[in-house]
Motif scaffolding. Structure first.
Motif, PDB file in Angstrom:
ATOM      1  N   LEU A   1      43.913  45.523  37.145  1.00 14.70           N
ATOM      2  CA  LEU A   1      43.228  44.655  36.194  1.00 14.70           C
ATOM      3  C   LEU A   1      44.219  44.006  35.232  1.00 14.70           C
ATOM      4  O   LEU A   1      44.075  42.836  34.867  1.00 14.70           O
ATOM      5  N   GLN A   2      45.224  44.765  34.818  1.00 14.39           N
ATOM      6  CA  GLN A   2      46.257  44.243  33.914  1.00 14.39           C
ATOM      7  C   GLN A   2      47.049  43.121  34.599  1.00 14.39           C
ATOM      8  O   GLN A   2      47.372  42.118  33.985  1.00 14.39           O
ATOM      9  N   ARG A   3      47.363  43.300  35.855  1.00 14.39           N
ATOM     10  CA  ARG A   3      48.162  42.304  36.590  1.00 14.39           C
ATOM     11  C   ARG A   3      47.386  41.019  36.842  1.00 14.39           C
ATOM     12  O   ARG A   3      47.949  39.932  36.806  1.00 14.39           O
ATOM     13  N   THR A   4      46.100  41.135  37.124  1.00  9.36           N
ATOM     14  CA  THR A   4      45.306  39.940  37.408  1.00  9.36           C
ATOM     15  C   THR A   4      44.821  39.266  36.131  1.00  9.36           C
ATOM     16  O   THR A   4      44.377  38.125  36.174  1.00  9.36           O
ATOM     17  N   LYS A   5      44.863  39.967  35.025  1.00  7.04           N
ATOM     18  CA  LYS A   5      44.494  39.482  33.683  1.00  7.04           C
ATOM     19  C   LYS A   5      43.000  39.229  33.520  1.00  7.04           C
ATOM     20  O   LYS A   5      42.397  39.711  32.597  1.00  7.04           O
TER      21      LYS A   5
END
Length: 132
Positions: free
Chosen positions: A57-61
């Motif tokens: 989730l952090q990587r895809t924002k």
């Protein structure tokens, strides 16, 4: 076929969770027996099992509503577990489950950053976006 994950962003190395949890279960357990070690391993692994999802989730924002609500409710579930432990500790003489308590606290702490951004987005009626 339909793929359920994003290969570009879903690169979490799960062995970095599994191996340390297993080694920790070998070292820190209530009793050195096969079933106790496997149970302890499952508790330790459960405490960090949300990390691949949070990292993705952090990587895809951008987080879609369904996924954001699901992760939030998983964290709330763990929060209610903690309330249950407090209640049991106060009402059951001799109740002690320190491996479960510490693992649960670790798991809940992992949700803290997500909770902050989730609640900020909810309060401002905006789409949930996590920083990179």
């Amino acid at each position: 076929p339909l793929l359920a994950h994003d290969k570009d962003h879903d690169t979490f190395r799960y062995l970095f969770l599994i191996v340390p949890c297993f080694l920790l279960a070998l070292l820190i357990n209530n009793r050195f027996s096969l079933f106790e070690i496997l149970w302890t391993f499952s508790i330790y692994l459960e405490s960090v099992s949300i990390l691949p999802q949070l990292v993705l989730l952090q990587r895809t924002k951008n987080v879609d509503n369904l996924t954001g609500n699901y992760v939030f409710l998983l964290g709330m579930y763990r929060g209610f577990y903690i309330l249950n432990w407090v209640y049991r500790y106060m009402t059951e003489p001799g109740y002690s489950a320190w491996i479960v308590w510490l693992s649960g606290l670790v798991q809940t702490a992992l949700y803290a950053d997500f909770f902050y951004y989730y609640l900020q987005a909810w309060k401002q009626s905006k789409k949930l976006q996590l920083p990179a």
